[in-house]
Design an enzyme around this catalytic site. Structure first.
Site, short mmCIF file in Angstrom:
data_model
loop_
_atom_site.label_atom_id
_atom_site.label_comp_id
_atom_site.label_asym_id
_atom_site.label_seq_id
_atom_site.Cartn_x
_atom_site.Cartn_y
_atom_site.Cartn_z
N HIS A 146 30.80 21.18 47.94
CA HIS A 146 31.95 20.86 47.75
C HIS A 146 32.02 21.22 45.92
O HIS A 146 32.04 20.18 44.82
CB HIS A 146 31.85 18.90 47.00
CG HIS A 146 31.77 18.23 48.95
ND1 HIS A 146 32.46 18.65 50.33
CD2 HIS A 146 30.55 17.53 48.85
CE1 HIS A 146 32.24 17.80 50.81
NE2 HIS A 146 31.23 17.69 50.79
N LYS A 154 66.81 49.06 54.05
CA LYS A 154 68.44 49.00 54.01
C LYS A 154 69.65 48.96 55.29
O LYS A 154 70.06 47.52 54.78
CB LYS A 154 68.62 49.11 52.78
CG LYS A 154 70.12 48.87 52.10
CD LYS A 154 70.21 49.63 50.85
CE LYS A 154 72.02 49.15 49.85
NZ LYS A 154 72.08 49.31 48.72
#
Length: 511
Positions: A273, A136
């Site tokens: 596929h 922070k």
């Protein structure tokens, strides 16, 4: 006032050299517990945490860094006089560098037989608190949680200070790290209490591979792995030959592995596929592959093959005779590997054919995610309902069982024609069901494999045209879920042509 670093690490890789370099730069080092002992053994001077706080470590180390003299030193803003005055008033020394990595929670819960008590004791509290405080305040504090960043930070410190840009990058990394850590804890406890519908979903993944591109060459793509690796998965597979996998390779390989797990006998799955083009079973893996190839010798070109038995030379000889993208198996015999590696672009992977983990399936949609259980249910002949005048024969039951296992892995609308040991025709992804029937039958007829084949449909027939078309082409047994308002029309059509039909009562759509 000297600069200060606080070092408290579970992963001590590289920490001695890093700390020694800090000491050589005249940076004071605060440390705790095992880290302090390791540094002092290496003759790196440290200040004990209790010397800073005036408070002893206690409760088996649960309480040691959760103190204002620590967090004040981390969070105090150097650009606010009120913060500086408070630090002076309360004798808080600024901490300029934090090096922390966390208790090994993931490693602990990954062990066989780990108890809940062991898991709980490996939930780090002080570590994430220090990391978050330091991150922070990245405007003034450099924070490191990854040993890979040690050298970068040392190089910048050698010039005097780390840059704001670097501190901000490291802070973002810290928050990702603590978020992933907390997500894993949340998942563990959520599973422990049996919560099936959490109000927030906090899954976490680790970057495994940066892919060359996505589905198309203009799309960027990345491959992430679950925080707790799943042994039977493409993410845990070991690649032993060939160029790296593509985005489409990974999706296809995953689909093929899902099919292979349905079978215990030797099985070969050929896939293109996202749909199988051939599935074969037999007494040997070589014979199983021969059946998978024979199911559709055209579509297998450039496909993926998964085998659930080690690849021997006889199988390798068949595999090497055609162009394939990938072969996945539990292992490869030395002579089989020697033959297959002559194809430099053929990707060879091994995977542990262990019991699969029942992970939820997650699919992204615009603005959200869809989450569902895996479709791991499979009905047997004992669950079926014979709805026609003629019941299927024993041979037809065996073929219907095979076809039903296969059809759940074909894109809807899905139709599979099969005999007892192989698929012979597959119709996938059509907008109407009779269209899939026609494709599957055409394929079976073109390869000369339609004689004696049965038909499986992943969902009910909305009308009797599919049954009529199948019967006209010699199909004598059909398996489907049932449930249409026009079921009776399909049953009547089957009876008209002497076709046996069974209902499973369960649909297996694959969208």
């Amino acid at each position: 006032m000297k600069k200060r670093a606080l070092i408290s690490v579970s992963d001590k890789k590289g920490i001695i050299a890093f700390a020694q370099a800090l000491h050589d730069m005249d940076i004071e080092i605060i440390s705790t517990g095992g880290t302090k002992a390791a540094l002092e053994q290496a003759n790196v001077p440290t200040i004990g945490i209790e010397e800073v706080t005036g408070f002893p470590e206690m409760m088996d180390g649960r309480v040691k860094t959760l103190h204002p003299l620590i967090h004040g030193g981390l969070l105090g803003r150097r650009d606010l006089s009120s913060h500086l005055d408070a630090m002076t008033q309360h004798d808080i020394h600024p901490i300029d560098l934090v090096v922390v990595n966390l208790y090994p929670f993931k490693e602990t819960i990954s062990k066989d037989g780990v108890t809940e008590a062991e898991a709980i004791e490996n939930i780090d509290i002080g570590g994430p608190s220090m990391l978050r405080s330091a991150a922070k305040n990245f405007a003034a504090v450099t924070v490191i949680t990854d040993p890979a960043d040690y050298n970068m930070v040392l190089e910048e410190l050698a010039t005097g200070e780390t840059t704001l840009a670097t501190r901000k990058i490291l802070a973002a990394k810290v928050f990702r790290h603590t978020a992933a850590y907390d997500a894993l804890i949340a998942s563990y406890l959520t599973n422990a209490v049996g919560e099936k519908q959490p109000e927030t979903l906090t899954n976490t993944y680790t970057l495994k591979q940066t892919l060359r591109y996505g589905e198309n060459s203009h799309q960027r793509a990345l491959f992430y792995q679950t925080a707790l690796p799943v042994p039977y998965s493409i993410a845990s597979a070991e690649q032993i030959h060939g160029k790296e996998l593509s985005y489409n390779n990974i999706k296809d390989a995953d689909a093929a592995l899902r099919i292979a797990q349905e079978f215990t006998a030797p099985v070969a799955v050929a896939l293109k596929h996202m749909n199988p083009c051939g599935i074969g079973t037999a007494d040997t893996i070589a014979a199983a592959f021969e059946k998978a190839f024979d199911a559709d010798p055209v579509s297998i070109f450039g496909g993926i093959v998964v085998l659930n038995r080690p690849v021997d030379l006889a199988t390798a000889q068949q595999l090497s005779a055609i162009f394939l993208e990938i072969v996945i198996a539990p292992a490869f015999a030395a002579d089989a590997l020697a033959l297959l590696t002559k194809k430099k672009n053929l990707r060879l992977l091994t995977v542990a054919f262990t019991e699969t983990v029942k992970e939820p399936e997650v699919v992204s949609v615009l603005g959200g995610l869809l989450v569902q259980e895996q479709d791991d249910q499979m009905e047997t002949a004992d669950d079926w309902q014979v709805v026609t005048k003629r019941a299927p024969s024993a041979a037809e039951i065996e073929a219907l069982t095979f076809a039903w296992k296969a059809v759940k892995h074909v894109k809807s609308n899905a139709i599979v024609l099969a005999n007892q040991q192989q698929t012979v025709g597959i119709g996938a992804g059509q907008m109407n069901r009779v269209g899939s029937v026609k494709i599957a039958i055409e394929q079976a007829e073109s390869s000369g494999n339609i004689a004696g084949a049965v038909l499986a449909s992943d969902a009910f027939f909305p009308m009797d045209d599919s049954v009529a078309y199948a019967a006209a082409h010699g199909i004598k047994a059909i398996i489907q879920p049932g449930g249409s308002i026009k079921d009776q029309a399909s049953i009547a059509m089957a009876d008209k042509h002497g076709v046996a039909m069974v209902f499973t009562g369960v649909r297996h759509f694959k969208h």
